[in-house]
Design a protein around this motif. Structure first.
Motif, PDB file in Angstrom:
ATOM      1  N   MET A 381       0.831  -1.208   0.000  1.00  0.00           N
ATOM      2  CA  MET A 381       0.000   0.000   0.000  1.00  0.00           C
ATOM      3  C   MET A 381       0.868   1.261   0.000  1.00  0.00           C
ATOM      4  SD  MET A 381      -3.205   1.165   2.365  1.00  0.00           S
ATOM      5  CE  MET A 381      -4.052  -0.364   2.239  1.00  0.00           C
ATOM      6  N   ASP A 382       1.957   1.242   0.719  1.00  0.00           N
ATOM      7  CA  ASP A 382       2.827   2.425   0.748  1.00  0.00           C
ATOM      8  C   ASP A 382       3.452   2.687  -0.619  1.00  0.00           C
ATOM      9  OD1 ASP A 382       2.246   2.938   3.345  1.00  0.00           O
ATOM     10  OD2 ASP A 382       4.082   2.040   4.177  1.00  0.00           O
ATOM     11  N   GLU A 383       3.928   1.609  -1.241  1.00  0.00           N
ATOM     12  CA  GLU A 383       4.523   1.768  -2.576  1.00  0.00           C
ATOM     13  C   GLU A 383       3.490   2.280  -3.562  1.00  0.00           C
ATOM     14  OE1 GLU A 383       7.815  -1.843  -2.628  1.00  0.00           O
ATOM     15  OE2 GLU A 383       5.713  -2.339  -2.924  1.00  0.00           O
ATOM     16  N   ARG A 384       2.301   1.746  -3.393  1.00  0.00           N
ATOM     17  CA  ARG A 384       1.231   2.128  -4.304  1.00  0.00           C
ATOM     18  C   ARG A 384       0.876   3.604  -4.115  1.00  0.00           C
ATOM     19  NH1 ARG A 384      -3.200  -2.274  -6.108  1.00  0.00           N
ATOM     20  NH2 ARG A 384      -4.117  -0.956  -7.683  1.00  0.00           N
ATOM     21  N   ASN A 385       0.822   4.031  -2.869  1.00  0.00           N
ATOM     22  CA  ASN A 385       0.513   5.435  -2.607  1.00  0.00           C
ATOM     23  C   ASN A 385       1.612   6.362  -3.114  1.00  0.00           C
ATOM     24  OD1 ASN A 385      -2.097   5.522  -1.624  1.00  0.00           O
ATOM     25  ND2 ASN A 385      -1.459   4.841   0.407  1.00  0.00           N
TER      26      ASN A 385
END
Lengths: 478, 437
Positions: A381-385
């Motif tokens: 999720m962090d990478e995606r954000n």
């Protein structure tokens, strides 16, 4: 004058292009369709066979085993999806055990590694949905499943990055011999090259016969398939084949690399080399045959059916090499199954042939790797954000079935040899390949293509040529 | 349109009720939950505006039951959107829900907030349905441009102003197919035929009259498409008659030159998110199994509208969704002791569908938790004339109602009274059945 022209941008042609792009040479690929991967390469089982099927000593046997070996490294270098899931050839009848054993022996002779013959119990423990009457199976752990579009597109993009030119919508109608090399006459003018590689799939016979009196003949052998919803994707974990027997060659049931279930193919020889129509008989036949090997296949969950053509040469083997009465003209013909599996080795072999003939020198600046379109579903999720912060298009889901974002679609269009049609976007991103079969996303994808390519929505096609989606605006015919 | 609300970035937000989908079901559920006293409500909508599929349904005929007026789809949606705005209910557009966990954590994503997680006191599933595609029917032939689901064509024509074809054959006489036969005709296309696999239409009678008969478009019952020709664009389709098992009858093939095939061959509730969180699905409706509160097997997760079962009339969707909104509100209030709503699924009374009745929604009733009356909705499996709908409480027939015509295309309903059910304290099963005279 090019050093080399490759006719056909399917897996064979682009594998050759990619391998040849390691060398100092001026290379061009001619493709009659609007994109790479538009013929046999796009509609097949997408299986990387282990290599026990082909007759020992044949090109098919050698290149299949070699291609299978190369596929893992190639997938890492060129960033396309490939998994060694293994395959099982089922023996459903004690009387056919000798045939299963013969297949095993043939595999050993072909150099296939790690095969085992499993008992019926072992098979059912591994694959509970296999038919209960299974008595044994040939297990080949090296067999794999691949994204055929991903493989084909990756090799093309990497060849392009290494300087290979691509000409689409360019069909070779006539070939004339020059003092040195050949002139290829097309709808887009004449192209000249010192060497020609004929990787034209079901049309390879027509091209061969333009330069040689020693004629070859390729039959288009059609196979119908059904693709099932991802909900059915776990029905089997490995590729399940039926042992070819008295009832003919069975059909396979396999998970696809993207998590669907694929059932097929049939085998019907057809006259028309564009006849990729499915038939009621074909779909009924594959349904019946598949159920002999695998029980309870949820055929209610079929999301699409399609047909592909195998390029079957009368001799039954791959035909790769210089045409004796046409120096400098290299055939790559009769590439049917196991063509996908063999493609890395086919490319290697063609490069070797031309290297020797032309004395090619290795490039110093060859780029061995290629990065595919980012698949956000594999990010945290962090990478995606972080990705969305940098480019908000990655936060916009366009294809809700396959969860494809606008960012991926834009990348598919903007990258070299980018998509120009709905099918081009679909093959690169899977937008439209899911359970609704593009019902929801096609208008949105059309908008993105029109915007990115600076074309009118009216000119967006399904797959190039005359495949326009729209016929005009409201009331224009009144 | 303005989106209101908190910054959702990060993953610490929570709402009493999160509604998945801002179509007619989601909107009506939101309004009724707010009117039941819930302040903290969030609607997540994947499209660029609220209203769902109604936005492309520009024909009229909506709202006869709800508003006693004939409205267009966008007008009907607007009545509810106005209420949502007046009640200051929060919503997020262009936002895709990616996942819902069994403990009601909703993961969603959009361009501005990125990917975020919301904790929901209750979840209302209102994702609607999608159209069945060609593949599900295994229609043989080529796969050229010019094959559209009727809804995709409707979107192109009604929202974008583009024609998807000039000479059209339509397969399937569901309501969208019928409506599109008329729309395409009005926009200048020639609709050559509407083919229907079944011996009866899947659409409303009024649509057959107003969309086909009025324009002289032939309806070919017991027919299907057996071949599609054309390598780049559709050049024609072959229709054939089918026997009682739906199999094409050789020798009845008829070729129709056309450039377009529209498919209106059924709607499928979109329950991928529901399945992902472990919601039990009824194989007949393809929607969640729910009790009298429209609550699924997961406590605090409710379903309404076309994600629950496919409706014919939006008025009924609104009614059903309002009930889901009230029940979700009661559930949330029970968490803080404000309501007697009891969590979990007691065994309750099972509703069974028999001989002619294909399913019922709901399929479980716990009389203690039902409102004074409960509308049970169902469909029949064939065309029935002058038959009775009977309801048995265990062995005893308690409802026996004459229906002049029942058809699969028209949803039926029977109202059960709470006081009546309470008179049968040991009741186990309520059976719904069609009985001939």
């Amino acid at each position: 004058m090019y050093d080399i022209i490759i006719i056909g941008a399917g897996v064979s042609g682009t594998a050759a292009a990619r391998e040849l792009s390691r060398y100092e040479a001026d290379i061009c690929v001619l493709e009659k369709e609007e994109d790479v991967c538009c013929g046999s390469s796009k509609a097949n089982s997408a299986i990387v066979h282990a290599g026990y099927d082909a007759v020992p000593g044949s090109l098919k046997a050698r290149l299949n085993v070699r291609g299978n070996e190369l596929m893992g490294d190639l997938a890492r270098e060129l960033d396309f999806p490939f998994e060694r899931r293994g395959s099982l050839v089922l023996c459903l009848n004690e009387e056919e055990m000798p045939e299963l054993q013969a297949l095993y022996d043939r595999g050993v002779e072909n150099g296939v590694k790690d095969m085992r013959i499993l008992t019926g119990e072992e098979v059912l423990a591994m694959e509970p949905n296999v038919a209960d009457n299974v008595c044994a199976a040939l297990y080949a752990p090296t067999a794999g499943i691949v994204c055929p579009f991903g493989l084909n597109i990756a090799m093309a993009e990497n060849a392009c990055a290494n300087g290979v030119a691509f000409q689409f919508n360019t069909q070779v109608d006539k070939i004339t011999k020059l003092e040195e090399g050949y002139a290829l006459h097309t709808n887009n003018g004449t192209f000249r090259a010192r060497f020609v590689v004929n990787a034209a799939g079901v049309y390879a016979d027509a091209l061969h016969n333009m330069v040689s009196d020693d004629r070859i003949h390729i039959t288009a052998r059609r196979g119908d398939y059904c693709l099932l919803d991802k909900e059915a994707g776990g029905h089997v974990g490995r590729t399940i084949f039926a042992l070819p027997g008295k009832r003919g060659k069975g059909v396979l049931v396999t998970p696809t690399i993207h998590g669907n279930l694929l059932v097929g193919p049939t085998a019907v020889d057809v006259e028309d080399k564009e006849a990729v129509n499915t038939t009621a008989e074909g779909l009924a036949e594959l349904t019946a045959k598949a159920q002999m090997s695998v029980k309870n296949i949820p055929m209610k969950q079929v999301i699409t059916s399609f047909a592909g053509l195998r390029a079957h040469e009368d001799g039954g083997d791959f035909m790769i090499g210089e045409v004796p009465d046409a120096p400098g003209f290299i055939d790559c013909a009769g590439i049917e199954s196991p063509g996908i599996a063999s493609s890395p080795a086919i490319g290697e072999m063609i490069a070797q042939i031309l290297c020797e003939k032309m004395g090619l020198k290795k490039k110093k600046d060859f780029i061995a790797t290629r990065q595919g379109i980012t698949d956000p579903s594999r990010l945290s999720m962090d990478e995606r954000n972080a990705l969305i912060m940098e480019n908000p298009a990655y936060g916009n889901i366009v294809c809700r079935c396959e969860m494809v974002t606008e960012g991926e679609i834009v990348d598919a269009i903007r990258r070299p040899l980018g998509a120009r049609s709905l099918d081009g976007v679909k093959r690169r991103t899977r937008a439209g390949m899911g359970r609704c079969q593009s019902g929801f996303c096609s208008p949105a994808v059309m908008d993105i293509i029109a915007r990115e390519c600076g074309m009118d929505l009216y000119d967006v096609t399904k797959s190039g040529g005359g495949s326009r989606i729209l016929t005009g605006v409201n009331k224009d015919a009144l | 349109m303005r989106e209101k609300g908190n910054d959702l970035r990060g993953s610490s937000q929570s709402y009493d009720i999160v509604i998945i989908g801002g179509g007619p079901a989601g909107l009506a559920a939101a309004v009724s939950a707010r009117e039941s006293g819930i302040e903290s409500i969030l609607i997540l909508e994947r499209d660029k505006e609220l209203g769902g599929i109604l936005n492309q349904c520009i024909h009229n005929g909506f709202g006869l039951h709800t508003f006693q007026e004939e409205l267009t789809g966008p007008e009907y949606a607007d009545r509810f959107i106005q209420k949502v705005n007046d009640l200051k209910i929060e919503y997020r557009l262009n936002t895709m829900v990616m996942d819902i966990s069994p403990d009601r954590r909703v993961t969603a994503m959009n361009r501005t907030d990125g990917m975020f997680v919301i904790r929901a006191g209750a979840v209302i599933l209102a994702m609607g349905c999608r159209e069945r595609a060609r593949g599900a029917l295994n229609i043989p032939g080529y796969r050229p441009a010019g094959i559209f689901s009727a809804g995709t064509a409707q979107r192109l024509v009604n929202r974008e102003g583009y024609m998807p074809g000039r000479e059209v054959v339509i397969l399937g006489s569901g309501d969208i197919g019928l409506i599109m036969a008329r729309r395409m005709t009005l926009e200048g296309a020639k609709v050559k035929a509407v083919a229907e696999l079944m011996p009866y239409s899947g659409g409303l009678k009024r649509n057959i009259v107003q969309c086909l008969d009025d324009y002289g478009i032939p309806l070919k019952l017991s027919h299907t498409v057996v071949d599609i020709r054309g390598k780049e664009r559709v050049e024609g389709v072959t229709l054939a008659q089918v026997d009682e098992n739906g199999r094409p009858v050789p020798g009845t093939e008829e070729y129709y030159p056309c450039d377009t095939l529209l498919l209106s061959v059924g709607l499928i509730p979109e329950n991928e998110l529901s399945r992902g969180m472990g919601v039990g699905i009824n194989p007949v409706t393809s929607g969640p199994v729910v009790n009298e509160s429209l609550e699924t097997n997961i406590p605090g997760v409710f379903a309404c509208g076309n994600v629950l079962h496919v409706h014919d009339l939006v008025d009924y969707v609104s009614k059903e969704a309002a009930a889901a909104g009230r029940n979700a509100a009661a559930y949330v209030q029970s968490l803080s002791g404000e309501s007697s709503f009891v969590r979990g699924t007691d065994s309750g009374i099972t509703l069974e569908a028999e001989s002619g009745v294909r399913y019922t929604v709901p399929s479980v009733i716990r009389p203690a938790y039902m409102e004074d009356s409960l509308t049970v909705r169902f469909r029949v499996g064939g065309v029935y004339r002058n038959c009775y709908v009977s309801v048995y409480f265990d062995g005893e027939r308690v409802i026996h109602r004459m229906r002049p015509v029942m058809a699969p295309g028209e949803m039926e309903e029977i109202v059960l009274k709470k006081e009546q059910l309470l008179q049968y304290p040991s009741l186990k099963t309520v059976r719904f059945t069609v009985e001939e005279v």
